[in-house]
Design an enzyme around this catalytic site. Structure first.
Site, short mmCIF file in Angstrom:
data_model
loop_
_atom_site.label_atom_id
_atom_site.label_comp_id
_atom_site.label_asym_id
_atom_site.label_seq_id
_atom_site.Cartn_x
_atom_site.Cartn_y
_atom_site.Cartn_z
N LYS A 162 66.45 32.02 21.85
CA LYS A 162 65.68 30.80 21.62
C LYS A 162 66.25 29.94 20.49
CE LYS A 162 61.36 32.21 23.66
NZ LYS A 162 61.55 33.61 24.02
C1 LIG Z 1 61.33 34.11 25.24
C2 LIG Z 1 62.05 35.33 25.62
C3 LIG Z 1 62.26 35.66 26.97
C4 LIG Z 1 61.69 34.86 28.11
O1 LIG Z 1 62.28 33.60 28.24
P1 LIG Z 1 61.58 32.48 29.13
O2 LIG Z 1 62.43 31.27 29.03
O3 LIG Z 1 60.21 32.26 28.53
O4 LIG Z 1 61.47 33.01 30.52
C5 LIG Z 1 63.02 36.80 27.24
N1 LIG Z 1 63.51 37.56 26.26
C6 LIG Z 1 63.32 37.28 24.96
C7 LIG Z 1 63.88 38.19 23.94
C8 LIG Z 1 62.59 36.15 24.59
O5 LIG Z 1 62.42 35.87 23.32
#
Ligand SMILES: *Cc1c(COP(=O)(O)O)cnc(C)c1O
Length: 429
Positions: free
Chosen positions: A107
């Protein structure tokens, strides 16, 4: 480039307004009006481009006139100043590591890009903007880090008390300055509900925006690493399949956008934990959101994935078209732990629970299809889920420097248990 609302009841807006609004006034998600495939030459020679050049090619049409070219290049440079390596696990499966950024989860890319775009838009704007965000774990840390010290922006993060890992909690409660953490007595769904209510509440005096993946500036830059993966693949003859551990489905939706831009991807697998709304939809043809269930891959504990509507839009809302290029499988915590052990035994590789769900998606695909270049996204560093990784694999993991410095910092969070408390917090100054 203009963006329309997927509810079709709001006017079209520029990239700038889509970023500032977060969500359209009719509560629909914004979606780009055009998606123009990139030049074939670009794909033929992709290994000669730097990551920054690739990212610029990919994002430029979606930003349009909203940010000057040189500024956009600078934003990209600051956003992706780390590695995105591919590590082979078995003959057909490899891990695309997206955790080399400051908060050690994928993210970081979206949060940093969005923070810098908003900072740019705020240069000429005297009104403060408050980014209000609910987190199931990783969003909070990435947003806090990305927005720290961004001028004219305050960040308020809501997280469910006791339901994020210790390291995740430290990442969002220890920065101070323009970042405030609210510890909610409830689940992630409760946090998200409060945030949604605040956006609709005319009595909130602040200008609010969202930094969840509904925001186009967080969602779209996630296209980058699908291209970075393709660039690194040695054997481009084997068909490429991505398995994406999915919660809100923003990441995988960005992958599908990358394909629309011409990236040669055969198939996408959305791997979920026991929050199986989308796998159920593919099987039964009916979309039935459910309350989220707590699992060991907590960043994916989402019962009503907000970006799925964008995926449907990309396939003209036709489930049969969707199924040709997209599958979704759900895995239990027991299967996830077994996968972590298997990856360790086979490849001496430590996967975090989210990456392990991605690995399971890849192996499930391979059971049903012939050999392919299956890449799963390792979305977080295992250290972020230290307890579960340690107990499952009975191993110690080295704590990276950026996490060690956190462990000694003091958590500062304000406890709330109702929407009224959030509202009075937001209207307090
Ligand atoms: C947010 C997150 C996800 C999921 O991603 P999305 O875009 O919401 O589907 C998967 N793994 C980790 C470690 C995350 O932080």
């Amino acid at each position: 480039m203009n963006y329309y609302s997927l509810h079709h009841k709001s006017p079209k807006v520029s990239f700038k307004d889509a970023v500032i609004n977060g969500i359209a006034p009719d509560r629909g998600l914004y979606f780009p009006e055009n998606i123009s495939p990139l030049n074939q030459e670009f794909f033929n020679h992709i290994e000669y481009f730097s990551n920054e050049e690739i990212a610029y090619e990919v994002i430029q049409q979606f930003v349009g006139e909203a940010i000057p070219k040189e500024t956009l290049k600078q934003i990209i440079k600051e956003t992706i100043d780390f590695e995105f390596p591919i590590v082979p696990i078995s003959q057909d499966v490899s891990s695309l590591e997206l955790f080399h950024g400051p908060t050690m989860a994928f993210k970081d890319v979206g949060a940093r890009f969005m923070a810098r775009c908003l900072g740019e838009f705020n240069k000429t704007n005297n009104q403060k903007v408050t980014v209000l965000v609910a987190t199931s774990g990783d969003t909070g840390g990435a947003v806090a880090d990305g927005f720290l010290d961004v001028k004219g922006v305050d960040v308020v993060i809501l997280y469910p008390s006791g339901k994020v890992s210790d390291i995740q909690e430290k990442q969002l409660t220890t920065l101070g300055k323009n970042i405030t953490a609210l510890e909610v007595d409830g689940t992630f769904d409760d946090c998200q509900e409060m945030v949604k209510t605040a956006f609709l509440d005319a009595e909130i005096s602040r200008t609010l925006t969202s930094a969840n993946s509904i925001n186009v500036a967080r969602w779209l830059p996630q296209m980058f690493y699908f291209f970075f993966a393709y660039k690194q693949l040695k054997n481009k003859d084997k068909e490429l399949v991505f398995s994406v551990p999915s919660g809100n489905f923003g990441n995988i939706c960005a992958g599908i956008m990358a394909k629309k831009l011409g990236l040669p991807v055969k198939h996408f697998v959305a791997a979920t934990n026991s929050n199986d709304t989308v796998p159920n939809y593919l099987e039964h043809g009916k979309y039935t959101p459910k309350p989220s269930k707590a699992t060991i891959s907590n960043a994916m504990d989402v019962g009503n994935p907000s970006n799925f509507i964008r995926i449907q839009e990309l396939f003209a809302n036709d489930i049969n078209l969707l199924k040709k290029e997209f599958s979704s499988y759900s895995f239990s915590d027991v299967e996830t732990k077994n996968a972590m052990k298997e990856i360790k035994e086979k490849a001496n590789y430590i996967a975090d629970p989210h990456g392990a769900v991605g690995y399971l998606g890849a192996t499930q695909y391979l059971k049903e299809h012939k050999s392919a270049n299956c890449v799963f996204l390792e979305t977080a560093h295992p250290v972020k889920f230290l307890d579960i990784v340690k107990s499952t694999l009975e191993t110690e993991i080295e704590i990276p420097f950026q996490i060690q410095v956190l462990l000694h910092k003091k958590k500062v969070a304000k406890k709330i248990s109702s929407y009224e408390e959030l509202k009075s917090h937001l209207n307090a100054d």
